[in-house]
Design a protein around this motif. Structure first.
Motif, mmCIF file in Angstrom:
data_model
loop_
_atom_site.group_PDB
_atom_site.id
_atom_site.type_symbol
_atom_site.label_atom_id
_atom_site.label_comp_id
_atom_site.label_asym_id
_atom_site.label_seq_id
_atom_site.Cartn_x
_atom_site.Cartn_y
_atom_site.Cartn_z
ATOM 1 N N ALA A 122 0.833 -1.210 0.000
ATOM 2 C CA ALA A 122 0.000 0.000 0.000
ATOM 3 C C ALA A 122 0.866 1.257 0.000
ATOM 4 O O ALA A 122 0.723 2.143 -0.852
ATOM 5 C CB ALA A 122 -0.947 -0.002 1.202
ATOM 6 N N ASP A 148 9.620 3.638 7.158
ATOM 7 C CA ASP A 148 9.307 2.277 7.609
ATOM 8 C C ASP A 148 10.254 1.897 8.740
ATOM 9 O O ASP A 148 11.420 2.291 8.756
ATOM 10 C CB ASP A 148 9.419 1.267 6.471
ATOM 11 C CG ASP A 148 8.680 -0.044 6.792
ATOM 12 O OD1 ASP A 148 7.627 -0.286 6.182
ATOM 13 O OD2 ASP A 148 9.143 -0.793 7.682
ATOM 14 N N ALA A 149 9.719 1.119 9.674
ATOM 15 C CA ALA A 149 10.511 0.693 10.824
ATOM 16 C C ALA A 149 11.617 -0.265 10.405
ATOM 17 O O ALA A 149 12.671 -0.329 11.042
ATOM 18 C CB ALA A 149 9.599 0.008 11.847
ATOM 19 N N GLN A 164 5.118 -6.964 4.480
ATOM 20 C CA GLN A 164 5.026 -8.395 4.761
ATOM 21 C C GLN A 164 4.953 -9.249 3.512
ATOM 22 O O GLN A 164 5.380 -10.395 3.517
ATOM 23 C CB GLN A 164 3.809 -8.684 5.653
ATOM 24 C CG GLN A 164 3.773 -7.902 6.936
ATOM 25 C CD GLN A 164 5.061 -7.972 7.713
ATOM 26 O OE1 GLN A 164 5.888 -8.874 7.505
ATOM 27 N NE2 GLN A 164 5.280 -7.025 8.592
ATOM 28 N N VAL A 184 7.969 4.793 13.778
ATOM 29 C CA VAL A 184 7.124 5.935 14.134
ATOM 30 C C VAL A 184 6.349 5.580 15.396
ATOM 31 O O VAL A 184 5.612 4.602 15.420
ATOM 32 C CB VAL A 184 6.158 6.275 12.983
ATOM 33 C CG1 VAL A 184 5.242 7.418 13.383
ATOM 34 C CG2 VAL A 184 6.951 6.628 11.730
ATOM 35 N N GLN A 239 6.387 -17.857 7.516
ATOM 36 C CA GLN A 239 6.483 -17.390 6.126
ATOM 37 C C GLN A 239 7.587 -16.338 5.990
ATOM 38 O O GLN A 239 8.393 -16.374 5.060
ATOM 39 C CB GLN A 239 5.112 -16.785 5.740
ATOM 40 C CG GLN A 239 5.031 -16.151 4.389
ATOM 41 C CD GLN A 239 4.663 -17.170 3.331
ATOM 42 O OE1 GLN A 239 4.901 -18.350 3.506
ATOM 43 N NE2 GLN A 239 4.102 -16.722 2.244
ATOM 44 N N LYS A 289 10.749 -16.429 3.494
ATOM 45 C CA LYS A 289 10.775 -15.453 2.396
ATOM 46 C C LYS A 289 11.773 -14.328 2.629
ATOM 47 O O LYS A 289 12.441 -13.880 1.706
ATOM 48 C CB LYS A 289 9.378 -14.837 2.200
ATOM 49 C CG LYS A 289 8.473 -15.683 1.311
ATOM 50 C CD LYS A 289 7.053 -15.133 1.238
ATOM 51 C CE LYS A 289 6.910 -13.902 0.375
ATOM 52 N NZ LYS A 289 5.482 -13.509 0.200
ATOM 53 N N GLU A 291 -4.035 -3.063 4.849
ATOM 54 C CA GLU A 291 -4.691 -3.879 5.884
ATOM 55 C C GLU A 291 -5.282 -3.061 7.033
ATOM 56 O O GLU A 291 -6.205 -3.520 7.692
ATOM 57 C CB GLU A 291 -3.697 -4.896 6.457
ATOM 58 C CG GLU A 291 -2.971 -5.751 5.428
ATOM 59 C CD GLU A 291 -3.808 -6.873 4.850
ATOM 60 O OE1 GLU A 291 -4.883 -6.571 4.289
ATOM 61 O OE2 GLU A 291 -3.381 -8.024 4.932
HETATM 62 C C1 LIG Z 1 4.047 -11.904 9.141
HETATM 63 C C2 LIG Z 1 3.171 -11.749 7.933
HETATM 64 C C3 LIG Z 1 3.505 -12.413 6.739
HETATM 65 C C4 LIG Z 1 2.710 -12.280 5.610
HETATM 66 N N1 LIG Z 1 3.065 -12.955 4.485
HETATM 67 C C5 LIG Z 1 2.287 -12.843 3.374
HETATM 68 C C6 LIG Z 1 2.611 -13.539 2.174
HETATM 69 O O1 LIG Z 1 3.629 -14.225 2.115
HETATM 70 N N2 LIG Z 1 1.781 -13.449 1.111
HETATM 71 C C7 LIG Z 1 0.657 -12.675 1.170
HETATM 72 O O2 LIG Z 1 -0.080 -12.599 0.169
HETATM 73 N N3 LIG Z 1 0.324 -11.997 2.270
HETATM 74 C C8 LIG Z 1 1.102 -12.074 3.383
HETATM 75 N N4 LIG Z 1 0.735 -11.399 4.518
HETATM 76 C C9 LIG Z 1 -0.486 -10.569 4.510
HETATM 77 C C10 LIG Z 1 -0.118 -9.073 4.322
HETATM 78 O O3 LIG Z 1 -0.785 -8.395 5.352
HETATM 79 C C11 LIG Z 1 -0.537 -8.525 2.949
HETATM 80 O O4 LIG Z 1 -0.196 -9.417 1.909
HETATM 81 C C12 LIG Z 1 0.145 -7.187 2.560
HETATM 82 O O5 LIG Z 1 1.528 -7.247 2.821
HETATM 83 C C13 LIG Z 1 -0.468 -6.004 3.227
HETATM 84 O O6 LIG Z 1 0.110 -4.826 2.733
HETATM 85 P P1 LIG Z 1 0.123 -3.453 3.543
HETATM 86 O O7 LIG Z 1 0.790 -2.485 2.647
HETATM 87 O O8 LIG Z 1 -1.238 -3.162 4.042
HETATM 88 O O9 LIG Z 1 1.005 -3.725 4.836
HETATM 89 P P2 LIG Z 1 2.401 -4.462 5.127
HETATM 90 O O10 LIG Z 1 2.898 -5.208 3.959
HETATM 91 O O11 LIG Z 1 2.195 -5.187 6.400
HETATM 92 O O12 LIG Z 1 3.400 -3.241 5.380
HETATM 93 C C14 LIG Z 1 3.322 -2.443 6.519
HETATM 94 C C15 LIG Z 1 4.670 -1.805 6.773
HETATM 95 O O13 LIG Z 1 4.523 -0.841 7.803
HETATM 96 C C16 LIG Z 1 5.641 -0.876 8.637
HETATM 97 N N5 LIG Z 1 5.241 -0.340 9.937
HETATM 98 C C17 LIG Z 1 4.266 -0.786 10.773
HETATM 99 N N6 LIG Z 1 4.168 -0.008 11.863
HETATM 100 C C18 LIG Z 1 5.105 0.964 11.720
HETATM 101 C C19 LIG Z 1 5.495 2.083 12.521
HETATM 102 N N7 LIG Z 1 4.879 2.382 13.690
HETATM 103 N N8 LIG Z 1 6.513 2.877 12.071
HETATM 104 C C20 LIG Z 1 7.136 2.619 10.890
HETATM 105 N N9 LIG Z 1 6.791 1.570 10.095
HETATM 106 C C21 LIG Z 1 5.793 0.757 10.497
HETATM 107 C C22 LIG Z 1 6.055 -2.329 8.664
HETATM 108 O O14 LIG Z 1 7.441 -2.446 8.965
HETATM 109 C C23 LIG Z 1 5.722 -2.794 7.249
HETATM 110 O O15 LIG Z 1 6.837 -2.718 6.391
HETATM 111 C C24 LIG Z 1 1.533 -11.495 5.666
HETATM 112 C C25 LIG Z 1 1.208 -10.823 6.854
HETATM 113 C C26 LIG Z 1 2.013 -10.932 7.975
HETATM 114 C C27 LIG Z 1 1.649 -10.193 9.223
#
Ligand SMILES: Cc1cc2nc3c(=O)[nH]c(=O)nc-3n(C[C@H](O)[C@H](O)[C@H](O)COP(=O)(O)OP(=O)(O)OC[C@H]3O[C@@H](n4cnc5c(N)ncnc54)[C@H](O)[C@@H]3O)c2cc1C
Ligand code: FES
Lengths: 78, 414
Positions: free
Chosen positions: B13, B32-33, B40, B61, B112, B116, B273
């Motif tokens: 996202a 990002d942290a 993920q 953050v 996972q 990965k 998410e």
């Molecule tokens: C452990 C785990 C493994 C997963 N593996 C898969 C997979 O293999 N395949 C799949 O389809 N889906 C996987 N998922 C589901 C995943 O939620 C979604 O696929 C997708 O990555 C969501 O994207 P996003 O951009 O919403 O958030 P994310 O990809 O979760 O990215 C959020 C980012 O925000 C950062 N962040 C969070 N809080 C803070 C803060 N306070 N300050 C700074 N940075 C921060 C994190 O470091 C992270 O990089 C996984 C989920 C988890 C929790």
């Protein structure tokens, strides 16, 4: 490959790998015990959310092993 | 410098939003942290080129302040922007069972992530358990890494709703079929209506107790399975701390947004998410949509795609709920809160003293008061006190050090 120390062991890690992952890969699955029940703790969530994996890196306590990239020469203790 | 847009979270996202915003000529900071971008889903993959984006990694953050028309985003240093996009993703949702704190019990997402992102085998002989379609790619990732996957246990049973939803999204149906074929080839049993109800071992997992479950998850017909690792996950919980701090409206476990990904608080956007667990594809669409809050009407194509993916996510949520029957797995000594080591019987004592909501229980028995701030026990504590899990208000989204605070004091006094 890089090397760091955990207690009195030398651990090898891939470039960019976290300390927690390198310890887990070396067969070390726990590196601290809990305050009350003395239960072993290591990796659980592996993404920095659960704080089970805390350890001390180069004298800095309470670092999350799964979020701390291993550097050559790091001194890691429980 | 004051950025047009600050993005917190560099998962699918946040990355998409930062890239689109920079291409449209906005000044963008991406925080990002973690030490790498990708979040993920993309973890470990090649680092994308982000032309025109100020990428700041290793920045946890811990709080955002809104002052006049701008946001001060506090990490190891402070970033200022007129619009804030929070895309902090989700973490595994877990529920307690006897032995769940033994080393060798990992969350499904954690297992996972180890393969990965870290190229590490979580174990040699692994049982995968919990609920939700995510268990399938986890099992396949483990197989591909050369791990022996002994069984995959899905607590829910196949639902007609899910079959209908899959039929409407052919790409997801093909993906599911691919996983099923891979498991069948490797002769890994996939059992629905089954769960791991206990883990055993001295210092590390040596085996688990598997039970069949009734429709509402009451266990019966127990047996043990030898394994050195358990990967267990019951879906995901949005990580919406920063948004809750800012007072954004929530519904269920997530933050609500409009067609531009705008939250109820002026200038605060949310994508991925944190707006409801829907996976990586939906996160990408929402990241792109969020930029339109700054540049004009969102393209109908993106809105339609978001609606389609959200419908699918809703079908998943209804097909793979966490049913309260897991409470039958607990024993008086089972830990509910891993950090403060609060047992089931300690929670019951608090309840006997009259604590009937998560907040009072928390004050009396201290579940959720430790390092993780209730991230791991939140669902369990809410349900054990008869409440629906809701995002918790945490003073800090990340633990901070004294050094962080003194740094900010210094800045304040100048
Ligand atoms: C452990 C785990 C493994 C997963 N593996 C898969 C997979 O293999 N395949 C799949 O389809 N889906 C996987 N998922 C589901 C995943 O939620 C979604 O696929 C997708 O990555 C969501 O994207 P996003 O951009 O919403 O958030 P994310 O990809 O979760 O990215 C959020 C980012 O925000 C950062 N962040 C969070 N809080 C803070 C803060 N306070 N300050 C700074 N940075 C921060 C994190 O470091 C992270 O990089 C996984 C989920 C988890 C929790
Ligand atoms: S294993 Fe959960 S924080 Fe490191």
């Amino acid at each position: 490959m890089i090397e760091f120390r955990f207690q009195d062991r030398v651990i090898t890690a891939e470039e960019g790998q976290s300390i927690g992952a390198a310890l887990h890969a070396a067969g070390i699955r726990s590196w601290r015990t809990t305050r009350f029940g003395d239960r072993p703790r290591g990796l659980f969530c592996a993404i920095g959310a659960c704080f089970d994996c805390l350890l001390t890196v180069n004298g800095r306590p309470d670092q999350r092993a799964c979020q701390t990239v291993a550097r050559p020469g790091d001194e890691v203790t429980a | 410098m004051i950025y047009d847009l600050a993005v917190v979270g560099a998962g699918p996202a946040g990355l998409t939003a930062a890239r689109v915003a920079a291409r449209r000529g906005l000044s963008v900071a991406l925080l990002d942290a973690y030490a790498k971008t990708g979040g993920q889903f993309l973890r470990g993959a090649a680092q994308p080129r982000l032309t025109g984006v100020d990428v700041r990694l290793g920045r946890r953050v811990w709080a955002v302040e809104k002052s006049q028309e701008r946001f001060e985003i506090h990490a190891s240093e402070t970033t200022t922007a007129t619009t804030l996009l929070v895309a902090t993703g989700a973490h595994d949702r877990v529920i307690p069972f006897p032995g769940w704190d033994l080393p060798g019990v990992l969350t499904a997402g954690g297992a996972q992530a180890l393969v990965k992102g870290e190229r590490v085998k979580p174990g040699e002989e692994v049982v995968v358990a919990g609920t939700g379609p995510f268990l399938l790619p986890v099992a396949v990732t483990l197989l591909d890494a050369g791990v022996r996957v002994k069984e995959v246990l899905e607590a829910n049973r196949p639902s007609p709703r899910m079959a209908a939803a899959l039929a409407r999204v052919p790409s997801k149906a093909a993906e599911a079929l691919g996983y099923a074929r891979r498991l069948a080839e490797a002769r890994v049993p996939y059992r629905t209506g089954h769960a791991v109800v206990a883990a055993h071992g001295e210092d590390s997992v040596e085996g688990v107790t598997v039970a069949k479950l009734t429709r509402d998850w009451k266990p019966y017909a127990w047996r043990t399975v030898d394994c050195d690792t358990l990967a267990v996950g019951y879906g995901f919980t949005p990580q919406a701390d920063l948004l809750v701090q800012l007072g954004c409206r929530t519904e269920g476990d997530h933050v609500t947004v409009d067609d531009h990904q705008r939250t109820s608080v002026d200038g605060v956007l949310a994508a991925g998410e944190v707006t409801g667990v829907a996976g990586a594809a939906a996160a990408v669409v929402e990241g792109a949509l969020a930029v339109h809050a700054l540049i004009g009407a969102p393209p109908p194509r993106l809105l339609a795609e978001r609606a389609r993916l959200r419908r699918f996510a809703r079908a998943l949520e209804l097909s793979y709920p966490v049913r309260d029957g897991w409470q039958h797995w607990l024993t008086p000594g089972t830990l509910v809160c891993r950090c403060e080591e609060v047992t089931v019987s300690a929670l019951e004592e608090a309840r006997d003293l009259g604590a009937d909501d998560p907040r009072t229980v928390k004050l009396l028995a201290r579940p959720g008061m430790g390092w993780c701030q209730g991230r791991m026990c939140g669902h369990a504590v809410a349900r054990l006190t008869g409440h629906d899990p809701a995002p918790q208000k945490r003073p800090f989204a990340q633990p901070i050090t004294l050094a962080d605070l003194t740094l900010h004091d210094r800045e304040d006094s100048t």
